[in-house]
Design a protein around this motif. Structure first.
Motif, PDB file in Angstrom:
ATOM      1  N   SER A  24      55.982 -45.076 -40.849  1.00  0.00           N
ATOM      2  CA  SER A  24      55.509 -45.225 -42.226  1.00  0.00           C
ATOM      3  C   SER A  24      54.013 -44.959 -42.329  1.00  0.00           C
ATOM      4  O   SER A  24      53.547 -44.257 -43.242  1.00  0.00           O
ATOM      5  CB  SER A  24      55.832 -46.632 -42.744  1.00  0.00           C
ATOM      6  OG  SER A  24      57.223 -46.882 -42.688  1.00  0.00           O
ATOM      7  N   LEU A  25      53.241 -45.539 -41.404  1.00  0.00           N
ATOM      8  CA  LEU A  25      51.796 -45.311 -41.417  1.00  0.00           C
ATOM      9  C   LEU A  25      51.479 -43.843 -41.150  1.00  0.00           C
ATOM     10  O   LEU A  25      50.615 -43.251 -41.809  1.00  0.00           O
ATOM     11  CB  LEU A  25      51.120 -46.186 -40.366  1.00  0.00           C
ATOM     12  CG  LEU A  25      51.008 -47.684 -40.681  1.00  0.00           C
ATOM     13  CD1 LEU A  25      50.511 -48.441 -39.462  1.00  0.00           C
ATOM     14  CD2 LEU A  25      50.077 -47.923 -41.854  1.00  0.00           C
ATOM     15  N   SER A  26      52.174 -43.243 -40.194  1.00  0.00           N
ATOM     16  CA  SER A  26      51.922 -41.834 -39.852  1.00  0.00           C
ATOM     17  C   SER A  26      52.226 -40.931 -41.031  1.00  0.00           C
ATOM     18  O   SER A  26      51.437 -40.010 -41.339  1.00  0.00           O
ATOM     19  CB  SER A  26      52.773 -41.425 -38.640  1.00  0.00           C
ATOM     20  OG  SER A  26      52.469 -42.220 -37.516  1.00  0.00           O
ATOM     21  N   LEU A  27      53.345 -41.178 -41.715  1.00  0.00           N
ATOM     22  CA  LEU A  27      53.693 -40.347 -42.869  1.00  0.00           C
ATOM     23  C   LEU A  27      52.697 -40.552 -44.007  1.00  0.00           C
ATOM     24  O   LEU A  27      52.302 -39.588 -44.673  1.00  0.00           O
ATOM     25  CB  LEU A  27      55.118 -40.679 -43.342  1.00  0.00           C
ATOM     26  CG  LEU A  27      55.657 -39.792 -44.472  1.00  0.00           C
ATOM     27  CD1 LEU A  27      55.702 -38.334 -44.026  1.00  0.00           C
ATOM     28  CD2 LEU A  27      57.049 -40.251 -44.907  1.00  0.00           C
ATOM     29  N   GLY A  28      52.282 -41.794 -44.227  1.00  0.00           N
ATOM     30  CA  GLY A  28      51.294 -42.060 -45.266  1.00  0.00           C
ATOM     31  C   GLY A  28      49.991 -41.323 -45.007  1.00  0.00           C
ATOM     32  O   GLY A  28      49.378 -40.762 -45.925  1.00  0.00           O
ATOM     33  N   ILE A  29      49.573 -41.309 -43.738  1.00  0.00           N
ATOM     34  CA  ILE A  29      48.340 -40.599 -43.368  1.00  0.00           C
ATOM     35  C   ILE A  29      48.507 -39.098 -43.583  1.00  0.00           C
ATOM     36  O   ILE A  29      47.606 -38.424 -44.129  1.00  0.00           O
ATOM     37  CB  ILE A  29      47.972 -40.909 -41.899  1.00  0.00           C
ATOM     38  CG1 ILE A  29      47.584 -42.387 -41.762  1.00  0.00           C
ATOM     39  CG2 ILE A  29      46.839 -40.009 -41.425  1.00  0.00           C
ATOM     40  CD1 ILE A  29      47.524 -42.876 -40.330  1.00  0.00           C
ATOM     41  N   PHE A  30      49.655 -38.556 -43.173  1.00  0.00           N
ATOM     42  CA  PHE A  30      49.901 -37.106 -43.360  1.00  0.00           C
ATOM     43  C   PHE A  30      49.886 -36.733 -44.842  1.00  0.00           C
ATOM     44  O   PHE A  30      49.268 -35.737 -45.236  1.00  0.00           O
ATOM     45  CB  PHE A  30      51.240 -36.715 -42.736  1.00  0.00           C
ATOM     46  CG  PHE A  30      51.665 -35.312 -43.051  1.00  0.00           C
ATOM     47  CD1 PHE A  30      50.977 -34.215 -42.527  1.00  0.00           C
ATOM     48  CD2 PHE A  30      52.733 -35.075 -43.912  1.00  0.00           C
ATOM     49  CE1 PHE A  30      51.356 -32.915 -42.844  1.00  0.00           C
ATOM     50  CE2 PHE A  30      53.121 -33.782 -44.230  1.00  0.00           C
ATOM     51  CZ  PHE A  30      52.431 -32.696 -43.691  1.00  0.00           C
ATOM     52  N   VAL A  31      50.554 -37.530 -45.673  1.00  0.00           N
ATOM     53  CA  VAL A  31      50.582 -37.252 -47.112  1.00  0.00           C
ATOM     54  C   VAL A  31      49.170 -37.304 -47.690  1.00  0.00           C
ATOM     55  O   VAL A  31      48.795 -36.485 -48.543  1.00  0.00           O
ATOM     56  CB  VAL A  31      51.517 -38.254 -47.838  1.00  0.00           C
ATOM     57  CG1 VAL A  31      51.342 -38.154 -49.357  1.00  0.00           C
ATOM     58  CG2 VAL A  31      52.965 -37.995 -47.456  1.00  0.00           C
ATOM     59  N   GLY A  32      48.359 -38.241 -47.210  1.00  0.00           N
ATOM     60  CA  GLY A  32      46.984 -38.346 -47.680  1.00  0.00           C
ATOM     61  C   GLY A  32      46.185 -37.095 -47.394  1.00  0.00           C
ATOM     62  O   GLY A  32      45.471 -36.571 -48.269  1.00  0.00           O
ATOM     63  N   TYR A  33      46.296 -36.590 -46.166  1.00  0.00           N
ATOM     64  CA  TYR A  33      45.538 -35.382 -45.827  1.00  0.00           C
ATOM     65  C   TYR A  33      46.161 -34.133 -46.443  1.00  0.00           C
ATOM     66  O   TYR A  33      45.469 -33.130 -46.653  1.00  0.00           O
ATOM     67  CB  TYR A  33      45.398 -35.259 -44.310  1.00  0.00           C
ATOM     68  CG  TYR A  33      44.354 -36.219 -43.801  1.00  0.00           C
ATOM     69  CD1 TYR A  33      42.999 -35.970 -44.015  1.00  0.00           C
ATOM     70  CD2 TYR A  33      44.709 -37.407 -43.170  1.00  0.00           C
ATOM     71  CE1 TYR A  33      42.030 -36.871 -43.601  1.00  0.00           C
ATOM     72  CE2 TYR A  33      43.748 -38.311 -42.749  1.00  0.00           C
ATOM     73  CZ  TYR A  33      42.406 -38.042 -42.965  1.00  0.00           C
ATOM     74  OH  TYR A  33      41.455 -38.940 -42.565  1.00  0.00           O
ATOM     75  N   LEU A  34      47.448 -34.210 -46.771  1.00  0.00           N
ATOM     76  CA  LEU A  34      48.082 -33.128 -47.529  1.00  0.00           C
ATOM     77  C   LEU A  34      47.462 -33.046 -48.929  1.00  0.00           C
ATOM     78  O   LEU A  34      47.204 -31.952 -49.443  1.00  0.00           O
ATOM     79  CB  LEU A  34      49.591 -33.395 -47.632  1.00  0.00           C
ATOM     80  CG  LEU A  34      50.496 -32.227 -48.066  1.00  0.00           C
ATOM     81  CD1 LEU A  34      50.403 -31.076 -47.066  1.00  0.00           C
ATOM     82  CD2 LEU A  34      51.940 -32.706 -48.185  1.00  0.00           C
ATOM     83  N   ILE A  35      47.197 -34.212 -49.516  1.00  0.00           N
ATOM     84  CA  ILE A  35      46.533 -34.254 -50.824  1.00  0.00           C
ATOM     85  C   ILE A  35      45.119 -33.690 -50.718  1.00  0.00           C
ATOM     86  O   ILE A  35      44.678 -32.882 -51.548  1.00  0.00           O
ATOM     87  CB  ILE A  35      46.498 -35.702 -51.354  1.00  0.00           C
ATOM     88  CG1 ILE A  35      47.919 -36.177 -51.692  1.00  0.00           C
ATOM     89  CG2 ILE A  35      45.592 -35.819 -52.573  1.00  0.00           C
ATOM     90  CD1 ILE A  35      48.011 -37.665 -51.988  1.00  0.00           C
ATOM     91  N   ILE A  36      44.391 -34.099 -49.679  1.00  0.00           N
ATOM     92  CA  ILE A  36      43.011 -33.638 -49.496  1.00  0.00           C
ATOM     93  C   ILE A  36      42.954 -32.128 -49.283  1.00  0.00           C
ATOM     94  O   ILE A  36      42.053 -31.442 -49.776  1.00  0.00           O
ATOM     95  CB  ILE A  36      42.359 -34.387 -48.313  1.00  0.00           C
ATOM     96  CG1 ILE A  36      42.133 -35.865 -48.685  1.00  0.00           C
ATOM     97  CG2 ILE A  36      41.039 -33.734 -47.914  1.00  0.00           C
ATOM     98  CD1 ILE A  36      41.645 -36.713 -47.535  1.00  0.00           C
TER      99      ILE A  36
END
Length: 472
Positions: free
Chosen positions: A28-40
């Motif tokens: 969950s944390l890993s996916l949240g981080i990936f989605v965040g940098y996908l937004i960036i």
């Protein structure tokens, strides 16, 4: 900095929701981080993937983060050495002898664990790891849920740390307050302590729950479902007992030397004034993470020399047991890297700033402390960090208190209490993760059982701030 607006909330809320739904915290944390940098990265999957990998590496660019991760491994090694020496079993037997036959035996065991967490106020992670690891066999033996241990460890650590300024927490907060020339950091922090309602109420509630035997919500369900047979733990220390001093002395060395290292690290002989002024200047300038790490090594080496003197350790067993303890903390270290990474991501996205910006227009002097507490709580919940919340909200709260003529001490207390409250409720908080791992319970079960208790004391704190805001 780019303004991501509402999108800044998506990664942490996604990580929190997935963690609760799937119980797979690492995923969950890993996916949240990936989605965040996908937004960036504007939706570019390849660049988002590379940025995510870089984010994990960048965690170690912060000396504080690196020290905390190393600290976790050293604590693991220290606890394993204490186990190997029989010190934990000795301490447990010592506690049982003094409590056995007395009324409310289980309640006194729980209160003792909470008191231990309260007294180790030098650093929240040390407090949680120590309480969770040491008292787990005792809770198992007497059929007290591990989730209750996780709650007691978690809720006796940060509240005590934030109420006592002579530690890394006090140094950090005073360091944030130094930025305001018309604010005395030490005086402001000290005067805010009586208004830190969440921390005070939580500690009182922890001891009341322990001694009264009362439970409600998910904790009550888990306690009722606990199997009749005892839960057995298998480790190298089974049946091995020694003096309780083999546990008490190394931990005491760690706790007592931490303030000394904090003063030593920040000492500046050029500072004018008396000894007290120089000490408090040193505390505000010292590195909390460095002092805590040095104190942990002191406790670790104290244990090694003690056990070697008692002829319990050879060089080989010292190395083998140390690495075994570190390996036991590997999962926790990984979780901490992920927690730090999502904290850095939220900082880059401006999550906390966005939340504070859209809510600051509501503030009026009388209700400002209550609203600041709620805002701080939400920021800490969404970002998983109380310290990050302190940095954001103190920079907003101090000038705001002057602008709307709100009581500065109330505002600072609301920021600190709100940060701790939100951190207690957040599944992505490093301290919440550590409490579940150290106590040996499922992480989401810890969140589910702790949440009703935290919401109860958090709700009382809001009422206290509303009342006090109109009085002070």
């Amino acid at each position: 900095m780019t303004d991501y607006g509402f999108w800044s909330l998506v990664p942490p809320l996604l990580a929190i929701g997935l963690a609760i739904k799937t119980k797979q915290v690492v995923f969950s944390l890993s996916l949240g981080i990936f989605v965040g940098y996908l937004i960036i990265q504007g939706g570019n999957f390849f660049e988002g993937f590379l940025a995510t990998i870089t984010a994990f590496v960048d965690v170690f660019q912060s000396l504080g983060n690196t020290r905390t991760i190393i600290l976790t491994l050293i604590i693991g090694a220290l606890i394993q050495l204490i186990k190997f020496s029989g010190g934990i079993n000795g301490f447990i037997n010592w506690v049982q002898k003094r409590l056995s036959g007395k009324k409310n035996f289980k309640g006194k065991i729980q209160a003792t664990s909470a008191l231990t967490g309260f007294l180790i106020f030098v650093e929240s992670n040390i407090s949680i790891l120590t309480v969770g690891t040491i008292f787990r066999p005792l809770f198992d033996k007497h059929k007290i849920p591990r989730e209750k241990l996780a709650y007691l460890a978690d809720s006796s650590s940060a509240p005590s740390c934030v109420l006592f300024p002579l530690n890394a927490w006090g140094a950090y907060v005073m360091g944030l307050l130094v930025a305001f020339p018309n604010v005395d950091p030490f005086t402001t922090l000290i005067y805010s302590i009586p208004f830190n309602f969440y921390a005070i109420l939580t500690l009182a509630f922890v001891f009341w729950l322990s001694l009264s035997g009362k439970e409600f919500g998910e904790m009550k369900k888990i306690a009722e479902q606990l199997p009749e047979e005892e839960t057995k733990e298998t480790d190298l220390t089974a049946g091995k007992t020694s003096s309780p001093l083999n546990m008490i002395v190394p931990i005491a060395a760690m706790v007592l030397t931490m303030p000394l290292f904090l003063i030593y690290g920040g000492w500046d002989p050029s500072v004018t004034g008396g000894l007290t002024d120089k000490i408090w200047h040193s505390i505000s300038n010292g590195s909390g993470s460095e002092a805590v790490l040095n104190a942990c090594f002191t406790g670790f080496l104290t244990a090694a020399f003690m056990y070697a003197f008692q002829k319990m350790l050879t060089i080989k067993t010292f190395i083998d047991q140390s690495f075994k303890g570190m390996s036991d903390m590997l999962v926790m270290a990984i979780l901490m890297v992920l927690a730090f990474a999502i904290g850095n991501l939220c900082n880059e996205l401006g999550t906390g700033i966005y939340v504070s910006r859209v809510t600051s227009s509501w503030l009026i002097p009388e209700v400002a402390p209550a609203l600041i507490f709620i805002i701080s709580s939400f920021i800490a919940f969404a970002t998983g960090t109380s310290w990050g919340t302190f940095a954001i909200m103190i920079s907003i709260g101090v000038p705001l208190s002057f602008a709307v003529d709100a009581n500065l001490y109330l505002v600072i207390a609301a920021v600190l209490g709100g940060g701790v409250f939100g951190d207690h409720c957040s599944p992505i908080s490093d301290t919440t993760l550590i409490a579940s791992v150290a106590s040996g319970c499922d992480h989401i079960d810890h969140v589910r059982t702790q949440l009703p208790y935290a919401l109860f004391t958090g709700g009382l704190a809001v009422i206290c701030y509303l009342i006090t805001g109109f009085i002070v």
